[in-house]
Scaffold this active site. Sequence first.
Site, short mmCIF file in Angstrom:
data_model
loop_
_atom_site.label_atom_id
_atom_site.label_comp_id
_atom_site.label_asym_id
_atom_site.label_seq_id
_atom_site.Cartn_x
_atom_site.Cartn_y
_atom_site.Cartn_z
N ASN A 104 4.11 18.61 4.52
CA ASN A 104 4.80 19.13 3.34
C ASN A 104 3.85 19.87 2.40
O ASN A 104 4.20 20.92 1.84
CB ASN A 104 5.48 17.98 2.59
CG ASN A 104 6.72 17.48 3.29
OD1 ASN A 104 7.32 18.19 4.10
ND2 ASN A 104 7.09 16.24 3.03
N ASP B 71 -18.82 -23.67 19.34
CA ASP B 71 -19.43 -24.91 19.79
C ASP B 71 -18.40 -25.71 20.58
O ASP B 71 -17.25 -25.30 20.71
CB ASP B 71 -19.98 -25.71 18.60
CG ASP B 71 -18.89 -26.08 17.60
OD1 ASP B 71 -17.73 -25.70 17.80
OD2 ASP B 71 -19.21 -26.77 16.61
#
Length: 937
Positions: free
Chosen positions: A663, A340
Amino acid sequence: MVPRPEATAVGAPSDLAVGDAAALTAEESLGRLGTSRAGLDTGEVAERRLRFGVNAVRSDRARLGPLVARQLRSPLLLLLAVAALASYFVGERASAVIIGAILVFSVGLGIVNEFRAARAAEALHGQIRHSCVVRRDGHPVAVDVVDLVPGDVVELRLGEVVPADLRLLDVAGLECDEGVLTGESVPVTKSVSAVAPGAALADLTSAALMGTVVHSGSAVGVVVATAGRAEFGRIAVGLAEGEPETEFQVGLRQFSLLLVQVGIALTVAIFVINVALQRPVLDALLFSLAIAVGISPQLLPAVVSTSLAAGSRRLARSKVLVKRLVCIEDLGNIEVLFTDKTGTLTEGQITFQRAVGPDGAPDAEVLSLGLLCSEPRVTGQPGVGNALDEALWAGAGPPGGITRYRRLALLPFDHDRRLVSALVADGDGVPTLVAKGAPEGVLERCADVPGTARAVLDSEFAAGGRVVAVATRLLPGRVDLRPDDERELSLRGFLVFLDSPKASAAGALARLAGLGLTVKVVTGDNAHVAIRVCEDLGLPATAVATGADLEAVDDAQLVPLVARSTVFARVSPAQKARIVRAQRSTGRDVAFLGDGVNDALALHAADVGISVDSAADVAKDAADIILLEKDLDVLADGVVGGRRIFANTIKYVLMGTSSNFGNMFSAAGASALLAFLPMLPSQILLNNLLYDSSQLAIPTDRVDAEQLARPARWDVHFIRRFMLFFGPISSVFDFLTFGVMLWVFGAGPELFHTGWFVESLATQCLVIFVIRTRRVPFFRSRPGAALTVAMFGIVAIGALLPVLPVADALGFQPLPPAFFGVLVLLVVCYLGLMELGKAWFYRSASRTAASRTAASRTAASRTAASHPAAVHAPGMQPSGARPRREGYRVLRRSRRFSAAPRRPRPGRDVPAVRVNRRRRSPRAGSRPGSTGLAGPP
């Protein structure tokens, strides 16, 4: 039919349903509830609170139980715990105890961090309180809505959310929006007349229901039911606790699903391989499950919660309060902001300039008429009354010219009529209707408008003034007013006000543009005024659309209209929401900043609803974010904070899909090639625990400027490509480590386990310095101090474990000194190769992402254009927008009726921030039905 309840004498309150109270007269209801129009006394309130409890339908207490349950519900953890227990009873007691201890510590770490984040969220909710005006001890006072008890007498005004089920005692033009309960979009007109016994919920015109909104008018009512005994409370309590998923939560879920799929594939493959190699089934199961736990995002909730909690504290220091922590990240994704004008682009300090007649000449009579038509205002109460009236009284001087008038009736302002009318009588006693409001609304009700009036009006608008039109009509013999009386008016003139552009707004708009946000203005003011403000602030008003323009187009035409327009003027609340939905249908994330009653629909429709602490109740309820200052710079701080949180969260994600995945993949390959397990299950879990612990420092890390410059989103396709590209690089160096351990150091099982444990932990942790930035690490992007200390600290712990007293129990043995020279060489080469791969990967990913984004938005626009129902048809959600969960409006509003178990501790849970809690101080003569003339607001 339910028989009509009989009235009882004033005394102890009896249980009374709102439907039964609505069928009684006002006085009978007061008698049944043991109260009077003056309200309860303090002692009676305390007794009733003990009996009925607080007026709350939910609690924001941080509860430990659900957090523990969430941590323990992982099937992988449960299977691993069962397998460890089985190994204990078959003789592998040391290994089983170690696995159990690691699991307990890992789960405890997650619980502690999530609980701390939940306490931070609880403290934030403690700062957002809601009050209402109640008559206690014969005087109006402001109390928290959760402190209401049956028998309290409550005053209601425009924009307020009804705090409990009320039997109305007095009304003045009261209409309530009951859509949250009934789904009806048309406000319901209220009265004090009793309804028929057994009336349906939608027909209780003599009652105001908890959770509904005062659409217009004012009233006084007595509390009949609170909390879960109220109609709204029953619905809110009956809904599931979960709220609609944000985009951030959807991304987390999709990422977790990806890792679960990869983990299942690896676990099954490793188990089958080990069984095929005739290894013990229990050992193979433990090893396989440990691998699965290693790749699962076990601490992701804790990392995310820690990151969000840290972000919420940082935002609180920037005067931004977040109702739901997960909305912080969505705040960073904003691409279009609808805001606004008043108080955001302007100072919000409206000043009265002058009163002029239809010919533009000064006219004191117009000023007097404007003062006569002022609405009652509660001093200092945000969102109540009319700021223009306040400015009028402040600038008018002593109201000597109106003392001869008395007010007979008032039609309060509402957003449909867009004007307020008062019936007044002077010394001659001739009633006169005085109407005051938006010029368009007043002029269309006038019987004749002088030709000069429109020219005067255009001139004032062009100068940037806010203009209110004043008109009158004689109503001989009348003592009340109806909306249909507002016709055949005589234009008397205009009141001109000024709200100057905010000095800081231009810089804030430029900052938002630099963050990639498109700012659009949505206002109920005149288009010329809005354009003038935008021009003064350097915001290009490329195209302007009015409420009439929006009404003239269908849904298919609305999307391109919204896309090309910068200013939307003279729009209704429903049109604001329609604009937001049309913008969302293009696939762009939309925020709406508003603080008025007429902004609630748009706040609900936006991806992120933003309001301010001084906003109307209904606006604050609909918002996800509360700004303690209505300033675009504060909002920009919030956007940056949201993007910082996402950037740090994605670092953890990319870590888990690169070295960690690599890993685990290496472990799968090694288990097929070696005569022994490449790492013991307990060692895999310890490795994972140490690695995850180091990641808890990620939320404190610095973020590069380019990561904050544009919105970023979850992209599972990108994460999958990242995993498949960088995971194998990690595995290459794992296999090099295997070769060194076997062929250089002639390692047996224990030494092999130790060497790979130290190497894998070092590569997993140190690669964060490469992954955390797209720049060259350390030289062009410095990591946070806490992250640096955590990473090198964990690497040091991993290197020292083999020489500590616990080494034997963990299955480690000391490594030869030469290993550490090889380790440094491997880590340097690994990080260097990762840096080169990163440069190539991001160049390729940028080209792919750009083409996908363009194609996605084109498809979204085509869908919206070809399927207009997708924009805002009932029951459907815009294309490209996330679906809304059924009952989400009830869940949002139910937050106002939440019991705060404790107050925030300044400096610990959240920074000490002063929250605007303006108290309501009702003035004499402001009650519904009062015939006294309202004084200065």
